[in-house]
Enzyme design. Structure first.
Site, PDB file in Angstrom:
ATOM      1  N   THR A  66      43.013  47.424  32.671  1.00 39.69           N
ATOM      2  CA  THR A  66      42.852  47.276  31.189  1.00 39.69           C
ATOM      3  C   THR A  66      42.547  48.711  30.545  1.00 39.69           C
ATOM      4  O   THR A  66      43.459  48.908  29.494  1.00 39.69           O
ATOM      5  CB  THR A  66      42.092  46.092  30.573  1.00 39.69           C
ATOM      6  OG1 THR A  66      42.495  44.757  31.248  1.00 39.69           O
ATOM      7  CG2 THR A  66      42.372  45.988  29.111  1.00 39.69           C
ATOM      8  N   GLU A  88      54.068  32.370  28.891  1.00 37.20           N
ATOM      9  CA  GLU A  88      54.569  33.587  27.986  1.00 37.20           C
ATOM     10  C   GLU A  88      55.864  33.473  27.982  1.00 37.20           C
ATOM     11  O   GLU A  88      56.461  33.929  26.988  1.00 37.20           O
ATOM     12  CB  GLU A  88      53.772  34.637  28.608  1.00 37.20           C
ATOM     13  CG  GLU A  88      52.328  34.647  28.222  1.00 37.20           C
ATOM     14  CD  GLU A  88      51.369  35.874  28.998  1.00 37.20           C
ATOM     15  OE1 GLU A  88      52.006  36.451  29.582  1.00 37.20           O
ATOM     16  OE2 GLU A  88      50.123  35.767  28.881  1.00 37.20           O
ATOM     17  N   PHE A  99      37.847  43.010  18.520  1.00 42.36           N
ATOM     18  CA  PHE A  99      39.157  43.929  18.540  1.00 42.36           C
ATOM     19  C   PHE A  99      40.417  43.157  18.214  1.00 42.36           C
ATOM     20  O   PHE A  99      41.430  43.485  18.032  1.00 42.36           O
ATOM     21  CB  PHE A  99      39.329  44.671  19.758  1.00 42.36           C
ATOM     22  CG  PHE A  99      39.420  43.767  21.158  1.00 42.36           C
ATOM     23  CD1 PHE A  99      40.711  43.338  21.447  1.00 42.36           C
ATOM     24  CD2 PHE A  99      38.548  43.736  22.090  1.00 42.36           C
ATOM     25  CE1 PHE A  99      40.628  42.382  22.464  1.00 42.36           C
ATOM     26  CE2 PHE A  99      38.322  42.937  22.937  1.00 42.36           C
ATOM     27  CZ  PHE A  99      39.432  42.103  23.466  1.00 42.36           C
ATOM     28  N   LYS A 145      54.497  47.561  25.203  1.00 44.32           N
ATOM     29  CA  LYS A 145      53.971  47.518  24.005  1.00 44.32           C
ATOM     30  C   LYS A 145      54.365  48.508  23.027  1.00 44.32           C
ATOM     31  O   LYS A 145      55.187  49.350  23.412  1.00 44.32           O
ATOM     32  CB  LYS A 145      52.499  47.361  24.147  1.00 44.32           C
ATOM     33  CG  LYS A 145      51.913  46.657  24.715  1.00 44.32           C
ATOM     34  CD  LYS A 145      50.286  46.617  24.993  1.00 44.32           C
ATOM     35  CE  LYS A 145      49.879  45.278  25.773  1.00 44.32           C
ATOM     36  NZ  LYS A 145      48.182  45.780  25.999  1.00 44.32           N
ATOM     37  N   ASN A 160      47.390  50.787  25.642  1.00 44.83           N
ATOM     38  CA  ASN A 160      47.518  50.833  27.102  1.00 44.83           C
ATOM     39  C   ASN A 160      48.997  50.435  27.511  1.00 44.83           C
ATOM     40  O   ASN A 160      49.280  49.941  28.810  1.00 44.83           O
ATOM     41  CB  ASN A 160      46.533  49.983  27.767  1.00 44.83           C
ATOM     42  CG  ASN A 160      46.542  48.604  27.545  1.00 44.83           C
ATOM     43  OD1 ASN A 160      47.433  48.060  26.774  1.00 44.83           O
ATOM     44  ND2 ASN A 160      45.358  47.732  28.007  1.00 44.83           N
ATOM     45  N   TYR A 165      47.907  36.005  22.258  1.00 54.01           N
ATOM     46  CA  TYR A 165      46.659  36.544  22.628  1.00 54.01           C
ATOM     47  C   TYR A 165      45.623  35.515  21.929  1.00 54.01           C
ATOM     48  O   TYR A 165      44.480  36.039  21.910  1.00 54.01           O
ATOM     49  CB  TYR A 165      46.316  37.840  21.907  1.00 54.01           C
ATOM     50  CG  TYR A 165      46.920  39.101  22.708  1.00 54.01           C
ATOM     51  CD1 TYR A 165      46.797  39.157  23.953  1.00 54.01           C
ATOM     52  CD2 TYR A 165      47.801  39.931  22.166  1.00 54.01           C
ATOM     53  CE1 TYR A 165      47.278  40.174  24.687  1.00 54.01           C
ATOM     54  CE2 TYR A 165      48.660  40.952  22.849  1.00 54.01           C
ATOM     55  CZ  TYR A 165      48.303  41.072  24.081  1.00 54.01           C
ATOM     56  OH  TYR A 165      48.713  42.085  24.761  1.00 54.01           O
ATOM     57  N   ARG A 215      50.437  42.997  38.493  1.00 53.01           N
ATOM     58  CA  ARG A 215      49.101  43.408  37.723  1.00 53.01           C
ATOM     59  C   ARG A 215      48.651  44.625  38.429  1.00 53.01           C
ATOM     60  O   ARG A 215      48.021  45.609  37.775  1.00 53.01           O
ATOM     61  CB  ARG A 215      48.115  42.302  37.840  1.00 53.01           C
ATOM     62  CG  ARG A 215      48.282  40.950  37.138  1.00 53.01           C
ATOM     63  CD  ARG A 215      47.824  40.881  35.452  1.00 53.01           C
ATOM     64  NE  ARG A 215      46.415  41.377  35.456  1.00 53.01           N
ATOM     65  CZ  ARG A 215      45.892  40.991  34.181  1.00 53.01           C
ATOM     66  NH1 ARG A 215      46.531  40.982  33.119  1.00 53.01           N
ATOM     67  NH2 ARG A 215      44.538  41.034  34.052  1.00 53.01           N
ATOM     68  N   HIS A 265      51.960  45.045  28.885  1.00 51.39           N
ATOM     69  CA  HIS A 265      51.286  43.719  29.250  1.00 51.39           C
ATOM     70  C   HIS A 265      51.963  43.099  30.659  1.00 51.39           C
ATOM     71  O   HIS A 265      53.105  43.366  30.797  1.00 51.39           O
ATOM     72  CB  HIS A 265      51.453  42.910  28.029  1.00 51.39           C
ATOM     73  CG  HIS A 265      51.084  41.401  28.382  1.00 51.39           C
ATOM     74  ND1 HIS A 265      49.987  40.880  28.245  1.00 51.39           N
ATOM     75  CD2 HIS A 265      51.805  40.212  28.737  1.00 51.39           C
ATOM     76  CE1 HIS A 265      49.836  39.637  28.772  1.00 51.39           C
ATOM     77  NE2 HIS A 265      51.078  39.214  28.985  1.00 51.39           N
TER      78      HIS A 265
HETATM   79  P1  ADP Z   1      44.952  43.060  30.058  1.00 52.14           P
HETATM   80  O1  ADP Z   1      46.033  43.406  29.084  1.00 52.14           O
HETATM   81  O2  ADP Z   1      44.582  43.837  31.205  1.00 52.14           O
HETATM   82  O3  ADP Z   1      45.273  41.544  30.807  1.00 52.14           O
HETATM   83  P2  ADP Z   1      42.916  41.464  28.351  1.00 52.14           P
HETATM   84  O4  ADP Z   1      43.677  40.489  28.601  1.00 52.14           O
HETATM   85  O5  ADP Z   1      41.381  41.555  28.601  1.00 52.14           O
HETATM   86  O6  ADP Z   1      43.839  42.679  29.256  1.00 52.14           O
HETATM   87  O7  ADP Z   1      43.313  41.986  26.910  1.00 52.14           O
HETATM   88  C1  ADP Z   1      44.357  42.155  26.282  1.00 52.14           C
HETATM   89  C2  ADP Z   1      44.890  43.393  25.594  1.00 52.14           C
HETATM   90  O8  ADP Z   1      43.831  43.423  24.492  1.00 52.14           O
HETATM   91  C3  ADP Z   1      44.554  44.727  26.426  1.00 52.14           C
HETATM   92  O9  ADP Z   1      45.719  44.924  27.139  1.00 52.14           O
HETATM   93  C4  ADP Z   1      44.396  45.538  25.136  1.00 52.14           C
HETATM   94  O10 ADP Z   1      45.780  46.054  24.636  1.00 52.14           O
HETATM   95  C5  ADP Z   1      43.697  44.777  24.326  1.00 52.14           C
HETATM   96  N1  ADP Z   1      42.230  44.918  24.290  1.00 52.14           N
HETATM   97  C6  ADP Z   1      41.299  44.337  25.266  1.00 52.14           C
HETATM   98  N2  ADP Z   1      40.065  44.907  25.218  1.00 52.14           N
HETATM   99  C7  ADP Z   1      40.075  45.857  24.286  1.00 52.14           C
HETATM  100  C8  ADP Z   1      39.178  46.688  23.683  1.00 52.14           C
HETATM  101  N3  ADP Z   1      37.809  46.414  23.663  1.00 52.14           N
HETATM  102  N4  ADP Z   1      39.232  47.407  22.339  1.00 52.14           N
HETATM  103  C9  ADP Z   1      40.664  47.431  22.102  1.00 52.14           C
HETATM  104  N5  ADP Z   1      41.757  46.616  22.722  1.00 52.14           N
HETATM  105  C10 ADP Z   1      41.326  45.746  23.742  1.00 52.14           C
END
Ligand code: ADP
Length: 169
Positions: A111, A146, A77, A29, A132, A69, A105, A135
């Protein structure tokens, strides 16, 4: 002792053929790029033994981020997430291997980086969910979806790594 038949000899090959090869979409990212973590993140997957089949630095347009997304578009968010993902270049990657989706993963970690185990990418390199650094697709179906979304035809390379016989029997 049982006699060794042709079917015994070829069983491992048959089993290997039955093991499902998956593909996953991994993306550094914008925060990972800005923080100089591209090499470190690629290295984790490379050292593990997965096969890189696609790689590019890319400025993501808003509509692509929204499509990627789309399952999260009702979340509070979501607007900030789109702003984050489009805030600078990302590094797009396609990785291939048996079990690569689930394994990636695990290598990435939870996350929320504060809950991610030490030793994982997020556990070692990040402190906040909104930053974070990486992805990874959450299912083999989404891996395919994707990769098709982020890469054009011709940007994915099929090749056989020289190390293959040293990775898998
Ligand atoms: P992952 O990336 O671990 O698969 P998710 O699919 O739940 O997680 O969410 C996608 C992305 O959205 C996360 O990696 C993070 O960048 C963002 N995200 C998720 N939850 C939050 C939150 N509560 N606040 C801010 N950003 C979030």
């Amino acid at each position: 002792a049982k006699t060794l038949t042709k079917s015994h000899i070829f069983l491992p090959h048959l089993m290997a053929a039955l093991e499902q090869v998956d593909e996953t979409y991994i993306m550094v990212k914008p925060d990972g790029v800005q923080r100089g973590l591209v090499g470190e993140i690629i290295s984790r997957f490379e050292k593990k033994g997965f096969k890189l089949t696609g790689l590019k630095l890319f400025q993501c347009p808003k509509d692509l981020a929204e499509e990627h997304y789309k399952d999260l578009n009702a979340k509070p968010f979501f607007p900030k997430l789109i702003e984050y993902i489009t805030s600078g270049p990302v590094v797009c990657m396609a990785w291939e291997g048996v079990g690569v989706v689930a394994s990636a993963r695990k290598l990435i970690g939870s996350t929320n980086p504060l809950q991610a185990e030490p030793g994982t990418i997020r556990g070692d390199l990040a402190v906040q969910t909104g930053r974070n650094v990486v992805h990874g697709s959450d299912s083999p179906e989404n891996g395919k979806r994707e990769i098709a979304l982020w890469f054009k035809e011709g940007e994915i390379c099929q090749w056989t790594p020289a190390q293959e016989p040293w990775l898998r029997e």
